[in-house]
Scaffold this motif. Sequence first.
Motif, PDB file in Angstrom:
ATOM      1  N   ILE A   1      36.215  50.216  34.408  1.00 55.68           N
ATOM      2  CA  ILE A   1      35.875  49.401  35.574  1.00 55.68           C
ATOM      3  C   ILE A   1      36.845  49.659  36.715  1.00 55.68           C
ATOM      4  O   ILE A   1      38.063  49.551  36.556  1.00 55.68           O
ATOM      5  CB  ILE A   1      35.805  47.915  35.187  1.00 55.68           C
ATOM      6  N   HIS A   2      36.283  50.006  37.849  1.00 57.15           N
ATOM      7  CA  HIS A   2      37.062  50.313  39.046  1.00 57.15           C
ATOM      8  C   HIS A   2      37.376  49.043  39.836  1.00 57.15           C
ATOM      9  O   HIS A   2      38.495  48.834  40.269  1.00 57.15           O
ATOM     10  CB  HIS A   2      36.272  51.298  39.919  1.00 57.15           C
ATOM     11  N   LEU A   3      36.354  48.182  40.027  1.00 56.86           N
ATOM     12  CA  LEU A   3      36.478  47.041  40.931  1.00 56.86           C
ATOM     13  C   LEU A   3      35.665  45.866  40.417  1.00 56.86           C
ATOM     14  O   LEU A   3      34.534  46.039  39.975  1.00 56.86           O
ATOM     15  CB  LEU A   3      35.957  47.451  42.323  1.00 56.86           C
ATOM     16  N   ILE A   4      36.260  44.672  40.511  1.00 57.42           N
ATOM     17  CA  ILE A   4      35.531  43.420  40.277  1.00 57.42           C
ATOM     18  C   ILE A   4      35.523  42.678  41.602  1.00 57.42           C
ATOM     19  O   ILE A   4      36.555  42.606  42.272  1.00 57.42           O
ATOM     20  CB  ILE A   4      36.218  42.484  39.266  1.00 57.42           C
ATOM     21  N   VAL A   5      34.359  42.124  41.953  1.00 58.41           N
ATOM     22  CA  VAL A   5      34.244  41.335  43.185  1.00 58.41           C
ATOM     23  C   VAL A   5      33.801  39.925  42.823  1.00 58.41           C
ATOM     24  O   VAL A   5      32.833  39.751  42.082  1.00 58.41           O
ATOM     25  CB  VAL A   5      33.223  41.954  44.162  1.00 58.41           C
ATOM     26  N   GLU A   6      34.503  38.946  43.356  1.00 56.82           N
ATOM     27  CA  GLU A   6      34.116  37.545  43.216  1.00 56.82           C
ATOM     28  C   GLU A   6      33.625  37.077  44.578  1.00 56.82           C
ATOM     29  O   GLU A   6      34.365  37.152  45.572  1.00 56.82           O
ATOM     30  CB  GLU A   6      35.302  36.699  42.755  1.00 56.82           C
ATOM     31  N   CYS A   7      32.367  36.635  44.644  1.00 59.09           N
ATOM     32  CA  CYS A   7      31.767  36.170  45.892  1.00 59.09           C
ATOM     33  C   CYS A   7      31.651  34.655  45.870  1.00 59.09           C
ATOM     34  O   CYS A   7      31.235  34.075  44.864  1.00 59.09           O
ATOM     35  CB  CYS A   7      30.380  36.766  46.076  1.00 59.09           C
ATOM     36  N   LYS A   8      31.977  34.055  46.986  1.00 57.25           N
ATOM     37  CA  LYS A   8      31.826  32.613  47.171  1.00 57.25           C
ATOM     38  C   LYS A   8      30.987  32.371  48.410  1.00 57.25           C
ATOM     39  O   LYS A   8      30.893  33.223  49.289  1.00 57.25           O
ATOM     40  CB  LYS A   8      33.203  31.943  47.357  1.00 57.25           C
TER      41      LYS A   8
END
Length: 149
Positions: A84-91
């Motif tokens: 896994i390169h990137l995790i994004v958390e969206c709010k």
Amino acid sequence: MQKLNFPTYSFRFKNSENKTLIYDEIRKKFMVLQPEEWVRQHCVKYLMEEKGFPKSLINVEKELKVNNLRKRYDIVIFNPDGSIHLIVECKSAKINIDQTTFDQIARYNLALNATYLMVTNGINHYYCAMDFDAERYQFLKDIPNYSLQ
């Protein structure tokens, strides 16, 4: 929907049962247009169109287990080798990003071991690079563009 701090993108919409739906290119289906989904769809477009990440390496809203609890991540970008390169958390844009948000994505990363983290409410974006040896993250001005490494 609210104007976000992303470039302007075009989206496909439709109405169903008095709800507005937005087409998700990754999941290949229409999703109910809620404030967090609006941010998520902008972020996916940003990662593909501005940062050059291939659609084939992007995953949206999948379940993972953290300490035997079921959680859902917003966006994950894989490396070609499956790591896994990137995790994004969206709010939602109405949610202020605080330490609790970073704690949430850091907990997810215990299971995922991503190199980079991104937290966004569509207005403010925060980027971090993981330092696994020191067990901390370092804030960045931006995440690197996609490259085959």
